[in-house]
Design an enzyme around this catalytic site. Sequence first.
Site, PDB file in Angstrom:
ATOM      1  N   GLY A   7      23.786  90.644  31.731  1.00  0.00           N
ATOM      2  CA  GLY A   7      22.632  90.195  30.936  1.00  0.00           C
ATOM      3  C   GLY A   7      21.856  91.394  30.418  1.00  0.00           C
ATOM      4  O   GLY A   7      20.717  91.625  30.809  1.00  0.00           O
ATOM      5  N   LEU A  11      15.317  93.624  30.226  1.00  0.00           N
ATOM      6  CA  LEU A  11      15.272  94.163  31.591  1.00  0.00           C
ATOM      7  C   LEU A  11      16.617  94.763  32.006  1.00  0.00           C
ATOM      8  O   LEU A  11      16.666  95.842  32.601  1.00  0.00           O
ATOM      9  CB  LEU A  11      14.846  93.074  32.584  1.00  0.00           C
ATOM     10  CG  LEU A  11      14.667  93.585  34.014  1.00  0.00           C
ATOM     11  CD1 LEU A  11      13.495  94.561  34.104  1.00  0.00           C
ATOM     12  CD2 LEU A  11      14.485  92.441  35.000  1.00  0.00           C
ATOM     13  N   LYS A 177       5.896  86.805  43.433  1.00  0.00           N
ATOM     14  CA  LYS A 177       6.262  87.130  42.042  1.00  0.00           C
ATOM     15  C   LYS A 177       6.137  85.887  41.168  1.00  0.00           C
ATOM     16  O   LYS A 177       5.717  85.976  40.013  1.00  0.00           O
ATOM     17  CB  LYS A 177       7.692  87.694  41.985  1.00  0.00           C
ATOM     18  CG  LYS A 177       8.154  88.072  40.560  1.00  0.00           C
ATOM     19  CD  LYS A 177       7.539  89.368  40.070  1.00  0.00           C
ATOM     20  CE  LYS A 177       7.598  89.609  38.558  1.00  0.00           C
ATOM     21  NZ  LYS A 177       8.891  89.717  37.943  1.00  0.00           N
ATOM     22  N   ASN A 195       0.068  92.093  28.361  1.00  0.00           N
ATOM     23  CA  ASN A 195      -0.347  91.819  29.753  1.00  0.00           C
ATOM     24  C   ASN A 195      -1.738  92.368  30.067  1.00  0.00           C
ATOM     25  O   ASN A 195      -2.509  91.748  30.805  1.00  0.00           O
ATOM     26  CB  ASN A 195       0.669  92.420  30.730  1.00  0.00           C
ATOM     27  CG  ASN A 195       2.031  91.747  30.640  1.00  0.00           C
ATOM     28  OD1 ASN A 195       2.225  90.800  29.882  1.00  0.00           O
ATOM     29  ND2 ASN A 195       2.989  92.248  31.399  1.00  0.00           N
ATOM     30  N   SER A 246       5.012  90.303  27.644  1.00  0.00           N
ATOM     31  CA  SER A 246       5.774  89.688  28.734  1.00  0.00           C
ATOM     32  C   SER A 246       7.090  89.130  28.198  1.00  0.00           C
ATOM     33  O   SER A 246       7.236  88.897  26.997  1.00  0.00           O
ATOM     34  CB  SER A 246       4.967  88.565  29.381  1.00  0.00           C
ATOM     35  OG  SER A 246       4.911  87.455  28.506  1.00  0.00           O
ATOM     36  N   SER A 247       8.035  88.886  29.111  1.00  0.00           N
ATOM     37  CA  SER A 247       9.335  88.374  28.663  1.00  0.00           C
ATOM     38  C   SER A 247       9.153  87.048  27.914  1.00  0.00           C
ATOM     39  O   SER A 247       9.863  86.777  26.942  1.00  0.00           O
ATOM     40  CB  SER A 247      10.282  88.214  29.851  1.00  0.00           C
ATOM     41  OG  SER A 247       9.721  87.394  30.845  1.00  0.00           O
TER      42      SER A 247
HETATM   43  N1  NDP Z   1      11.481  91.776  29.992  1.00  0.00           N
HETATM   44  C1  NDP Z   1      10.744  92.101  31.048  1.00  0.00           C
HETATM   45  O1  NDP Z   1       9.840  92.960  30.955  1.00  0.00           O
HETATM   46  C2  NDP Z   1      10.996  91.467  32.380  1.00  0.00           C
HETATM   47  C3  NDP Z   1      11.886  90.407  32.537  1.00  0.00           C
HETATM   48  N2  NDP Z   1      12.071  89.833  33.779  1.00  0.00           N
HETATM   49  C4  NDP Z   1      13.002  88.726  33.968  1.00  0.00           C
HETATM   50  O2  NDP Z   1      14.321  89.228  33.744  1.00  0.00           O
HETATM   51  C5  NDP Z   1      15.171  88.205  33.191  1.00  0.00           C
HETATM   52  C6  NDP Z   1      15.706  88.693  31.853  1.00  0.00           C
HETATM   53  O3  NDP Z   1      14.612  88.838  30.962  1.00  0.00           O
HETATM   54  P1  NDP Z   1      14.751  89.654  29.591  1.00  0.00           P
HETATM   55  O4  NDP Z   1      15.503  90.892  29.831  1.00  0.00           O
HETATM   56  O5  NDP Z   1      13.392  89.748  29.017  1.00  0.00           O
HETATM   57  O6  NDP Z   1      15.651  88.612  28.766  1.00  0.00           O
HETATM   58  P2  NDP Z   1      16.599  88.902  27.507  1.00  0.00           P
HETATM   59  O7  NDP Z   1      16.781  87.582  26.832  1.00  0.00           O
HETATM   60  O8  NDP Z   1      16.058  90.057  26.748  1.00  0.00           O
HETATM   61  O9  NDP Z   1      17.959  89.379  28.202  1.00  0.00           O
HETATM   62  C7  NDP Z   1      18.972  88.545  28.684  1.00  0.00           C
HETATM   63  C8  NDP Z   1      20.225  88.890  27.917  1.00  0.00           C
HETATM   64  O10 NDP Z   1      21.364  88.348  28.579  1.00  0.00           O
HETATM   65  C9  NDP Z   1      22.247  87.893  27.550  1.00  0.00           C
HETATM   66  N3  NDP Z   1      23.217  86.964  28.117  1.00  0.00           N
HETATM   67  C10 NDP Z   1      23.023  85.727  28.643  1.00  0.00           C
HETATM   68  N4  NDP Z   1      24.194  85.198  29.068  1.00  0.00           N
HETATM   69  C11 NDP Z   1      25.151  86.118  28.780  1.00  0.00           C
HETATM   70  C12 NDP Z   1      26.566  86.144  28.959  1.00  0.00           C
HETATM   71  N5  NDP Z   1      27.228  85.122  29.529  1.00  0.00           N
HETATM   72  N6  NDP Z   1      27.251  87.231  28.543  1.00  0.00           N
HETATM   73  C13 NDP Z   1      26.598  88.278  27.980  1.00  0.00           C
HETATM   74  N7  NDP Z   1      25.250  88.321  27.792  1.00  0.00           N
HETATM   75  C14 NDP Z   1      24.546  87.241  28.185  1.00  0.00           C
HETATM   76  C15 NDP Z   1      21.304  87.254  26.558  1.00  0.00           C
HETATM   77  O11 NDP Z   1      21.916  87.004  25.309  1.00  0.00           O
HETATM   78  P3  NDP Z   1      21.541  85.633  24.512  1.00  0.00           P
HETATM   79  O12 NDP Z   1      20.034  85.604  24.396  1.00  0.00           O
HETATM   80  O13 NDP Z   1      22.274  85.804  23.232  1.00  0.00           O
HETATM   81  O14 NDP Z   1      22.044  84.505  25.358  1.00  0.00           O
HETATM   82  C16 NDP Z   1      20.226  88.332  26.483  1.00  0.00           C
HETATM   83  O15 NDP Z   1      20.591  89.340  25.593  1.00  0.00           O
HETATM   84  C17 NDP Z   1      14.280  86.957  33.057  1.00  0.00           C
HETATM   85  O16 NDP Z   1      14.405  86.137  34.189  1.00  0.00           O
HETATM   86  C18 NDP Z   1      12.862  87.564  32.981  1.00  0.00           C
HETATM   87  O17 NDP Z   1      11.884  86.638  33.389  1.00  0.00           O
HETATM   88  C19 NDP Z   1      11.439  90.317  34.898  1.00  0.00           C
HETATM   89  C20 NDP Z   1      10.578  91.367  34.804  1.00  0.00           C
HETATM   90  C21 NDP Z   1      10.262  92.019  33.533  1.00  0.00           C
HETATM   91  C1  KPL Z   2       6.514  91.914  35.333  1.00  0.00           C
HETATM   92  C2  KPL Z   2       6.309  91.075  34.083  1.00  0.00           C
HETATM   93  C3  KPL Z   2       5.023  90.318  34.178  1.00  0.00           C
HETATM   94  C4  KPL Z   2       6.252  92.092  32.999  1.00  0.00           C
HETATM   95  O1  KPL Z   2       5.744  91.616  31.811  1.00  0.00           O
HETATM   96  C5  KPL Z   2       7.405  90.050  33.988  1.00  0.00           C
HETATM   97  O2  KPL Z   2       7.937  89.653  35.003  1.00  0.00           O
HETATM   98  C6  KPL Z   2       7.790  89.392  32.722  1.00  0.00           C
HETATM   99  O3  KPL Z   2       7.426  89.847  31.638  1.00  0.00           O
HETATM  100  O4  KPL Z   2       8.507  88.379  32.825  1.00  0.00           O
END
Ligand code: NDP
Ligand code: KPL
Length: 298
Positions: A7, A11, A177, A195, A246-247
């Site tokens: 993914g 993050l 969390k 945030n 935030s995400s």
């Molecule tokens: N961004 C942040 O600052 C933070 C995020 N989080 C948590 O982390 C998790 C991810 O968030 P975030 O990074 O923002 O999300 P994103 O949507 O940016 O990243 C997830 C990625 O995974 C890809 N993906 C999903 N399924 C597949 C697959 N089968 N094969 C290949 N790629 C795949 C998605 O593509 P597609 O969209 O095309 O399906 C997308 O590009 C969430 O639970 C979020 O709440 C936690 C802390 C901070």
């Molecule tokens: C840590 C935090 C709050 C960062 O924005 C997060 O978990 C999110 O964006 O989903």
Amino acid sequence: MEILVFGAGSLGSLVGGLLARVHDVTLVGRDPHVSQVRADGLSVTGAAAARVAPDATTDGEGRTADLAVVTVKSFDTAAAAETLATGEFDAVLSLQNGLTEETLASRLDTTVLAGTATYGAHLREPGRVACTGVGRVVLGARTGGSDPAAERVGKAFRDAGLRTLVATDMPRRRWEKLAVNAGINAVTALARVENGSLADGPAAEVAHRAARETVRVARAEGVPLTYRGARAALVEVVSDTAENRSSMLQDVDAGRRTEVEAIHGEVVERADRHGIDAPTNRTLAGLLRAWEAGRGVR
Ligand SMILES: NC(=O)C1=CN([C@@H]2O[C@H](COP(=O)(O)OP(=O)(O)OC[C@H]3O[C@@H](n4cnc5c(N)ncnc54)[C@H](OP(=O)(O)O)[C@@H]3O)[C@@H](O)[C@H]2O)C=CC1
Ligand SMILES: CC(C)(CO)C(=O)C(=O)O
């Protein structure tokens, strides 16, 4: 350590990029990001910086590694687990928001570690991810206690320069969390603010009410979370990730489905089960569901 990051969005690219400074990392993600990383490497900019060349692929089937780190959105967890089940890993670690570890554990025949991440991440363009706040990764055994796999993974993360704590009370920390996300995610997404705007003012009050409701539900579930502890965690994350969108706000910005069900929906559903009022989370969930329905992403 050989690490598969499943993914590689915001993050996953940040964590994978930082891990790639010392480990053998493969990112599983989507094009055009994957093609760009393969052609030109990955750059991490902002509060943490790196220029690395991890392997990258769109095909997560049949992979083998010491560790798989799951960073897909919560609603993609079951599908990710099905794909990971075609490969072999000594351990799988979730850094997702929401209580996703059970979904992974029920589908995978390996150790599933629980994790939380309070780093802020934003995939700005293919091949470039911004670190918008240095938080912390906390990981450990899913049901609490110690686990040698958690110690190994914690060391690997620390060796790569990620602020990481290995904890023996993950059930409580996962709920803490969830309380932080209940406070931050929908409020920032609906008010369209970063945030840091939750440090004071009208949005801060809504955030603290949503977090307080989550603590009540956690306690009804038998999890020893205090409001004081969750409040301190919320204040700390708001400050550490003040610049972050935030995400959930990133999802709303991009017109994408949100994690409303895994965060506010989960709190409301469990509150109902325990006969507890959760009016703030209910309202936030209702508004986000309405937004999703209007965008046709529900
Ligand atoms: N961004 C942040 O600052 C933070 C995020 N989080 C948590 O982390 C998790 C991810 O968030 P975030 O990074 O923002 O999300 P994103 O949507 O940016 O990243 C997830 C990625 O995974 C890809 N993906 C999903 N399924 C597949 C697959 N089968 N094969 C290949 N790629 C795949 C998605 O593509 P597609 O969209 O095309 O399906 C997308 O590009 C969430 O639970 C979020 O709440 C936690 C802390 C901070
Ligand atoms: C840590 C935090 C709050 C960062 O924005 C997060 O978990 C999110 O964006 O989903």
